[in-house]
Write a protein that holds these residues in place. Structure first.
Motif, PDB file in Angstrom:
ATOM      1  N   ASP A 263       0.853  -1.192   0.000  1.00 41.44           N
ATOM      2  CA  ASP A 263       0.000   0.000   0.000  1.00 41.44           C
ATOM      3  C   ASP A 263       0.888   1.241   0.000  1.00 41.44           C
ATOM      4  OD1 ASP A 263      -1.871   2.026   0.501  1.00 41.44           O
ATOM      5  OD2 ASP A 263      -3.101   0.732   1.766  1.00 41.44           O
ATOM      6  N   PRO A 264       0.765   2.115  -1.016  1.00 41.99           N
ATOM      7  CA  PRO A 264       1.567   3.341  -1.030  1.00 41.99           C
ATOM      8  C   PRO A 264       1.124   4.369  -0.009  1.00 41.99           C
ATOM      9  CG  PRO A 264       0.075   3.302  -2.899  1.00 41.99           C
ATOM     10  CD  PRO A 264      -0.040   1.957  -2.233  1.00 41.99           C
ATOM     11  N   ARG A 265       0.013   4.111   0.664  1.00 48.31           N
ATOM     12  CA  ARG A 265      -0.499   4.942   1.752  1.00 48.31           C
ATOM     13  C   ARG A 265      -0.790   6.380   1.321  1.00 48.31           C
ATOM     14  NH1 ARG A 265      -2.520   1.626   5.518  1.00 48.31           N
ATOM     15  NH2 ARG A 265      -1.281  -0.275   5.545  1.00 48.31           N
ATOM     16  N   PRO A 266      -1.646   6.575   0.313  1.00 47.97           N
ATOM     17  CA  PRO A 266      -1.979   7.943  -0.095  1.00 47.97           C
ATOM     18  C   PRO A 266      -2.913   8.608   0.915  1.00 47.97           C
ATOM     19  CG  PRO A 266      -3.348   6.380  -1.276  1.00 47.97           C
ATOM     20  CD  PRO A 266      -2.361   5.553  -0.466  1.00 47.97           C
ATOM     21  N   ALA A 267      -2.810   9.926   1.011  1.00 49.59           N
ATOM     22  CA  ALA A 267      -3.738  10.687   1.859  1.00 49.59           C
ATOM     23  C   ALA A 267      -5.096  10.825   1.178  1.00 49.59           C
ATOM     24  CB  ALA A 267      -3.159  12.063   2.167  1.00 49.59           C
ATOM     25  N   ALA A 268      -5.102  10.741  -0.145  1.00 47.74           N
ATOM     26  CA  ALA A 268      -6.343  10.828  -0.914  1.00 47.74           C
ATOM     27  C   ALA A 268      -6.126  10.141  -2.247  1.00 47.74           C
ATOM     28  CB  ALA A 268      -6.743  12.287  -1.134  1.00 47.74           C
ATOM     29  N   GLN A 269      -7.201   9.619  -2.823  1.00 47.36           N
ATOM     30  CA  GLN A 269      -7.095   9.005  -4.140  1.00 47.36           C
ATOM     31  C   GLN A 269      -8.439   9.071  -4.860  1.00 47.36           C
ATOM     32  OE1 GLN A 269      -5.694   5.047  -3.214  1.00 47.36           O
ATOM     33  NE2 GLN A 269      -7.735   4.239  -2.863  1.00 47.36           N
ATOM     34  N   PRO A 270      -8.412   9.122  -6.192  1.00 41.53           N
ATOM     35  CA  PRO A 270      -9.649   9.194  -6.972  1.00 41.53           C
ATOM     36  C   PRO A 270     -10.222   7.809  -7.203  1.00 41.53           C
ATOM     37  CG  PRO A 270      -7.771   9.253  -8.447  1.00 41.53           C
ATOM     38  CD  PRO A 270      -7.212   9.176  -7.040  1.00 41.53           C
ATOM     39  N   ASP A 271     -11.427   7.761  -7.747  1.00 42.85           N
ATOM     40  CA  ASP A 271     -11.943   6.492  -8.263  1.00 42.85           C
ATOM     41  C   ASP A 271     -12.845   6.777  -9.460  1.00 42.85           C
ATOM     42  OD1 ASP A 271     -14.530   7.063  -7.382  1.00 42.85           O
ATOM     43  OD2 ASP A 271     -14.576   5.535  -5.846  1.00 42.85           O
ATOM     44  N   GLU A 272     -13.426   5.719 -10.015  1.00 42.44           N
ATOM     45  CA  GLU A 272     -14.177   5.852 -11.258  1.00 42.44           C
ATOM     46  C   GLU A 272     -15.459   6.670 -11.105  1.00 42.44           C
ATOM     47  OE1 GLU A 272     -13.609   5.108 -14.423  1.00 42.44           O
ATOM     48  OE2 GLU A 272     -11.580   4.456 -13.922  1.00 42.44           O
ATOM     49  N   ARG A 273     -15.844   6.998  -9.878  1.00 42.50           N
ATOM     50  CA  ARG A 273     -17.036   7.820  -9.668  1.00 42.50           C
ATOM     51  C   ARG A 273     -16.740   9.306  -9.851  1.00 42.50           C
ATOM     52  NH1 ARG A 273     -18.502   4.678  -4.169  1.00 42.50           N
ATOM     53  NH2 ARG A 273     -16.226   4.657  -4.168  1.00 42.50           N
ATOM     54  N   ALA A 274     -15.522   9.628 -10.323  1.00 46.45           N
ATOM     55  CA  ALA A 274     -15.102  11.019 -10.537  1.00 46.45           C
ATOM     56  C   ALA A 274     -15.121  11.802  -9.235  1.00 46.45           C
ATOM     57  CB  ALA A 274     -15.972  11.694 -11.593  1.00 46.45           C
ATOM     58  N   GLU A 275     -14.778  11.131  -8.146  1.00 48.76           N
ATOM     59  CA  GLU A 275     -14.681  11.752  -6.832  1.00 48.76           C
ATOM     60  C   GLU A 275     -13.311  11.428  -6.233  1.00 48.76           C
ATOM     61  OE1 GLU A 275     -18.493  11.639  -4.358  1.00 48.76           O
ATOM     62  OE2 GLU A 275     -18.765   9.922  -5.697  1.00 48.76           O
ATOM     63  N   VAL A 276     -12.923  12.198  -5.245  1.00 51.06           N
ATOM     64  CA  VAL A 276     -11.675  11.953  -4.525  1.00 51.06           C
ATOM     65  C   VAL A 276     -12.020  11.553  -3.094  1.00 51.06           C
ATOM     66  CG1 VAL A 276      -9.526  12.964  -3.676  1.00 51.06           C
ATOM     67  CG2 VAL A 276     -10.374  13.559  -5.963  1.00 51.06           C
ATOM     68  N   PHE A 277     -11.419  10.460  -2.627  1.00 51.10           N
ATOM     69  CA  PHE A 277     -11.687   9.954  -1.284  1.00 51.10           C
ATOM     70  C   PHE A 277     -10.434  10.145  -0.422  1.00 51.10           C
ATOM     71  CE2 PHE A 277     -14.814   8.057  -3.943  1.00 51.10           C
ATOM     72  CZ  PHE A 277     -15.939   7.932  -3.140  1.00 51.10           C
ATOM     73  N   HIS A 278     -10.653  10.616   0.803  1.00 52.44           N
ATOM     74  CA  HIS A 278      -9.553  10.961   1.699  1.00 52.44           C
ATOM     75  C   HIS A 278      -9.385   9.885   2.782  1.00 52.44           C
ATOM     76  CE1 HIS A 278      -9.192  15.031  -0.018  1.00 52.44           C
ATOM     77  NE2 HIS A 278     -10.505  14.924  -0.179  1.00 52.44           N
ATOM     78  N   TYR A 279      -8.128   9.638   3.138  1.00 51.85           N
ATOM     79  CA  TYR A 279      -7.804   8.617   4.139  1.00 51.85           C
ATOM     80  C   TYR A 279      -6.904   9.243   5.202  1.00 51.85           C
ATOM     81  CZ  TYR A 279      -9.625   5.592   0.520  1.00 51.85           C
ATOM     82  OH  TYR A 279     -10.440   5.007  -0.414  1.00 51.85           O
ATOM     83  N   ALA A 280      -7.522   9.652   6.283  1.00 53.03           N
ATOM     84  CA  ALA A 280      -6.770  10.303   7.359  1.00 53.03           C
ATOM     85  C   ALA A 280      -5.865   9.292   8.063  1.00 53.03           C
ATOM     86  CB  ALA A 280      -7.743  10.923   8.363  1.00 53.03           C
ATOM     87  N   GLU A 281      -4.686   9.753   8.447  1.00 53.77           N
ATOM     88  CA  GLU A 281      -3.734   8.920   9.194  1.00 53.77           C
ATOM     89  C   GLU A 281      -3.516   7.569   8.513  1.00 53.77           C
ATOM     90  OE1 GLU A 281      -4.201   9.012  13.588  1.00 53.77           O
ATOM     91  OE2 GLU A 281      -6.071  10.071  13.139  1.00 53.77           O
ATOM     92  N   ASN A 282      -3.346   7.584   7.236  1.00 54.43           N
ATOM     93  CA  ASN A 282      -3.191   6.344   6.469  1.00 54.43           C
ATOM     94  C   ASN A 282      -1.735   5.894   6.519  1.00 54.43           C
ATOM     95  OD1 ASN A 282      -3.690   4.195   4.810  1.00 54.43           O
ATOM     96  ND2 ASN A 282      -3.840   5.391   2.929  1.00 54.43           N
ATOM     97  N   SER A 283      -1.426   5.037   7.463  1.00 55.79           N
ATOM     98  CA  SER A 283      -0.039   4.580   7.617  1.00 55.79           C
ATOM     99  C   SER A 283      -0.011   3.122   8.040  1.00 55.79           C
ATOM    100  CB  SER A 283       0.695   5.421   8.669  1.00 55.79           C
ATOM    101  OG  SER A 283       0.175   5.170   9.960  1.00 55.79           O
ATOM    102  N   ALA A 284       1.089   2.459   7.713  1.00 61.38           N
ATOM    103  CA  ALA A 284       1.260   1.067   8.129  1.00 61.38           C
ATOM    104  C   ALA A 284       1.374   0.963   9.647  1.00 61.38           C
ATOM    105  CB  ALA A 284       2.508   0.476   7.471  1.00 61.38           C
ATOM    106  N   ALA A 285       1.957   1.984  10.281  1.00 62.69           N
ATOM    107  CA  ALA A 285       2.099   1.965  11.741  1.00 62.69           C
ATOM    108  C   ALA A 285       0.731   1.985  12.411  1.00 62.69           C
ATOM    109  CB  ALA A 285       2.929   3.168  12.190  1.00 62.69           C
ATOM    110  N   ARG A 286      -0.162   2.817  11.902  1.00 59.58           N
ATOM    111  CA  ARG A 286      -1.513   2.862  12.472  1.00 59.58           C
ATOM    112  C   ARG A 286      -2.214   1.518  12.273  1.00 59.58           C
ATOM    113  NH1 ARG A 286      -6.841   5.512   9.891  1.00 59.58           N
ATOM    114  NH2 ARG A 286      -8.249   5.230  11.654  1.00 59.58           N
TER     115      ARG A 286
END
Length: 324
Positions: free
Chosen positions: A93-116
């Protein structure tokens, strides 16, 4: 992605956080979605489908190695880490803070880390289960085949839900897998074209494969000798392929239109306004052209214009002489 139908807090109030291996194994074998003790963005039917695939892997391989692309906080990793039949689990997992999808929206992932993720899983798993886990903070396409000690036999692709990224993840996963393996996809309703492209890619490589679509949004491929076995084992629970893909496309287009209708209407109104301004400018230019033509006609008909004709003729002759 689907939202969790049973909140994490509600589950924790009803059930103890820590399961024994025997308890977990019984829940896995009976397809009990309550075995998912870490929050996961999936429906209850998705979790049942994940467990069907896990049981198929257990029966096909005895012991298996699990590879997952896109783990967030480890919801779909949990049943494998606690399963005695799982030798090792690899999270890429590259652990992005946000990423798009096919719904033409951007989804955010707070504290997205392997440590968490490790912290969350450690609260719910015995230490021995956690020793199975390897985390790689990278896009799977950048992971070398020798970066993992064991080739995987079961994979889940659940990263960025765009067709381009999903197909790239599939191509990146193959070198990390054994030839006879199972590759599954979450949110298959969003990345149907990527799955079709993956099938064409396998055909190009001459790799035998079979794909089934399970409720609600899980697609599963069997590769090599697992192709026919997967078809026989999971086909009774599968959705009709053509209907599923067609309905998924229609729902996706409808969602995009619904979510973005306000911005689309605003864009249409802006284009209409720009068009009206352009038409006004064209009409004013035409009026100016007509006024200029009328003025020139008036000049040509004037006494001064007629009287100056000899002088203009002499000037024209001089110009032609110098030009030659």
């Amino acid at each position: 992605m689907k939202l969790d139908l049973l909140g994490e807090a509600s589950r924790n109030q009803l059930e103890p956080l820590m399961l024994t291996a025997d308890q977990a194994l019984g829940m896995i074998e009976t397809l009990d979605p309550a075995v998912f003790r870490v929050e996961t963005q999936s429906t209850l039917n998705d979790r049942t489908s994940f467990l069907r695939v896990q049981n198929f892997a257990r029966s096909a391989f005895g012991r298996y190695v699990y590879l997952e692309v896109g783990s967030h906080i480890g919801g779909s990793l949990f049943p494998h880490l606690i399963d005695p039949s799982c030798e090792a689990a690899i999270s890429v997992d590259p652990r992005p803070a946000a990423q798009p999808d096919e719904r033409a929206e951007v989804f955010h992932y707070a504290e997205n880390s392997a440590a968490r993720m490790r912290a969350v899983l450690s609260d719910r798993l015995p230490p021995a289960a956690m020793t199975k886990l390897t985390t790689i903070d990278s896009d799977v396409s950048d992971v070398r085949s020798d970066a993992v000690d064991l080739k995987a036999t079961l994979a889940l692709i659940d990263g960025e839900h765009t067709d381009t990224a999903c197909f790239s993840d599939f191509v990146g996963v193959l070198p990390l897998m054994k030839p006879d393996c199972i590759v599954s996809f979450h949110d298959a309703n969003l990345i149907g074209d990527a799955i079709l492209n993956a099938e064409r890619f396998l055909e190009h490589l001459g790799i035998t494969h079979e794909t089934v679509f399970l409720p609600d949004t899980v697609a599963v491929m069997g590769l090599g000798r697992l192709a026919s076995a997967l078809r026989d084992h999971l086909k009774p629970y599968a959705l009709d392929r053509a209907t599923y893909l067609d309905q998924s496309r229609r729902e996706l287009w409808s969602h995009i239109a619904r979510v973005h209708s306000t911005s689309l209407h605003a864009e249409v109104e802006r284009l209409r306004s720009d068009n009206s301004q352009l038409l006004g400018e064209i009409e004013r230019a035409r009026e100016a052209s007509r006024d200029a033509e009328a003025g020139f006609a008036a000049i040509k008909s004037s006494t001064t214009w007629r009287a100056s004709a000899p002088v203009r003729a002499v000037v024209d002759r001089i110009k032609r002489r110098f030009a030659s």
